[in-house]
Design a protein around this motif. Structure first.
Motif, PDB file in Angstrom:
ATOM      1  N   THR A 160      31.764  23.613  38.791  1.00  0.00           N
ATOM      2  CA  THR A 160      30.273  24.073  38.460  1.00  0.00           C
ATOM      3  C   THR A 160      29.351  23.677  39.700  1.00  0.00           C
ATOM      4  O   THR A 160      29.126  22.417  40.058  1.00  0.00           O
ATOM      5  N   HIS A 220      36.153  27.099  30.710  1.00  0.00           N
ATOM      6  CA  HIS A 220      35.021  26.753  31.826  1.00  0.00           C
ATOM      7  C   HIS A 220      33.687  27.679  31.240  1.00  0.00           C
ATOM      8  O   HIS A 220      32.478  26.982  31.178  1.00  0.00           O
ATOM      9  N   ILE A 270      38.411  24.959  39.573  1.00  0.00           N
ATOM     10  CA  ILE A 270      37.245  24.963  38.680  1.00  0.00           C
ATOM     11  C   ILE A 270      36.079  24.229  39.090  1.00  0.00           C
ATOM     12  O   ILE A 270      36.142  22.906  39.281  1.00  0.00           O
ATOM     13  N   LEU A 287      36.751  20.338  34.417  1.00  0.00           N
ATOM     14  CA  LEU A 287      36.026  20.251  33.062  1.00  0.00           C
ATOM     15  C   LEU A 287      36.174  18.942  32.587  1.00  0.00           C
ATOM     16  O   LEU A 287      35.300  18.802  31.291  1.00  0.00           O
ATOM     17  N   CYS A 325      39.686  29.511  32.412  1.00  0.00           N
ATOM     18  CA  CYS A 325      38.446  30.146  32.513  1.00  0.00           C
ATOM     19  C   CYS A 325      37.615  30.177  31.081  1.00  0.00           C
ATOM     20  O   CYS A 325      36.445  30.101  31.198  1.00  0.00           O
ATOM     21  N   ASN A 381      28.938  29.368  38.461  1.00  0.00           N
ATOM     22  CA  ASN A 381      30.423  29.193  38.320  1.00  0.00           C
ATOM     23  C   ASN A 381      31.156  30.535  38.555  1.00  0.00           C
ATOM     24  O   ASN A 381      30.658  31.684  38.374  1.00  0.00           O
TER      25      ASN A 381
END
Length: 229
Positions: free
Chosen positions: A176, A86, A174, A192, A83, A73
């Motif tokens: 992953t 995350h 964002i 998220l 952030c 990430n």
């Protein structure tokens, strides 16, 4: 039901004898997640390479992590909104994975998009503050001979745009990313709101990807997990 499922997996990942329940073919898990997890995106492409340095100045490259599943990430420490959330999600995933034999097979990598501010001590402090275990997590930045925007260009290669704004803030999404043992980008989990369980199951399928496909109909992952109790 959602709370029950999360509780069941939490118990399963904490108990080594139950770990085998998680094992399922990548193809089956991929299809399950397409149906179950709306924030999951299946991908199959060569992961963009990188060679950067960690908080202690050690060189780390994606090619050097071959043989491990990489959960990747991008954040920057001056970010005050998403952030930190995350980072905490990554710590949650790491905790779940590290309570199973997958711990030795998975590396978590975070790359800063603000190398100018994110120096070695800052990177180290950030991980500790957000509960990330350095045993298999690294926070990477540019080496001294690399341009300051190198990591933002790496983020762009992964499909993310970090646009600098006022007072050092950056506009960004964002994601992953999950990269397999051969350096192929196989999944993106967006935002998220995805279930941590689903990413853990996907990673587990990768760590068991040498298994032969089943030749007959198998119960779903959740059916197998429920049957263990």
């Amino acid at each position: 039901m959602r709370v029950l499922q999360l509780a069941m997996l939490a118990i399963a990942v904490m108990m080594a004898p139950i770990t085998s329940v998680l094992a399922h073919s990548l193809e089956e898990v991929d299809q399950d997640l397409r149906d179950r997890e709306k924030y999951f995106q299946a991908v199959d492409s060569e992961a963009p390479g990188f060679t950067l340095q960690d908080a202690g100045g050690r060189t780390v490259s994606l090619s050097g992590l071959r043989g491990k599943v990489v959960v990747l990430n991008f954040v920057y420490t001056n970010c005050s909104d998403v952030c930190p959330l995350h980072a905490e999600r990554i710590a949650e995933l790491q905790t779940m994975i590290n309570q199973t034999p997958m711990k030795a097979m998975v590396e978590f990598v975070t790359i800063t998009t603000d190398p100018k501010r994110d120096t070695g001590p800052v990177l180290s402090d950030y991980g500790e503050a957000h509960g990330l275990d350095p045993v298999n997590w690294e926070f990477l930045t540019v080496a001294t001979d690399q341009p300051e925007d190198s990591t933002r260009k790496i983020a762009e290669a992964y499909g993310l745009k970090f646009t600098e704004g006022e007072e050092g803030m950056q506009m960004h999404g964002i994601v992953t990313h999950v990269i397999d043992q051969d350096g192929r980008l196989l999944a993106r989990f967006h935002g998220l709101q995805f279930e941590p369980v689903n990413l853990v199951v996907f990673v587990n399928a990768l760590t068991n990807s040498t298994q032969k496909p089943h030749g007959h109909q198998q119960p779903s992952f959740w059916d197998k997990l429920k049957g263990a109790f």
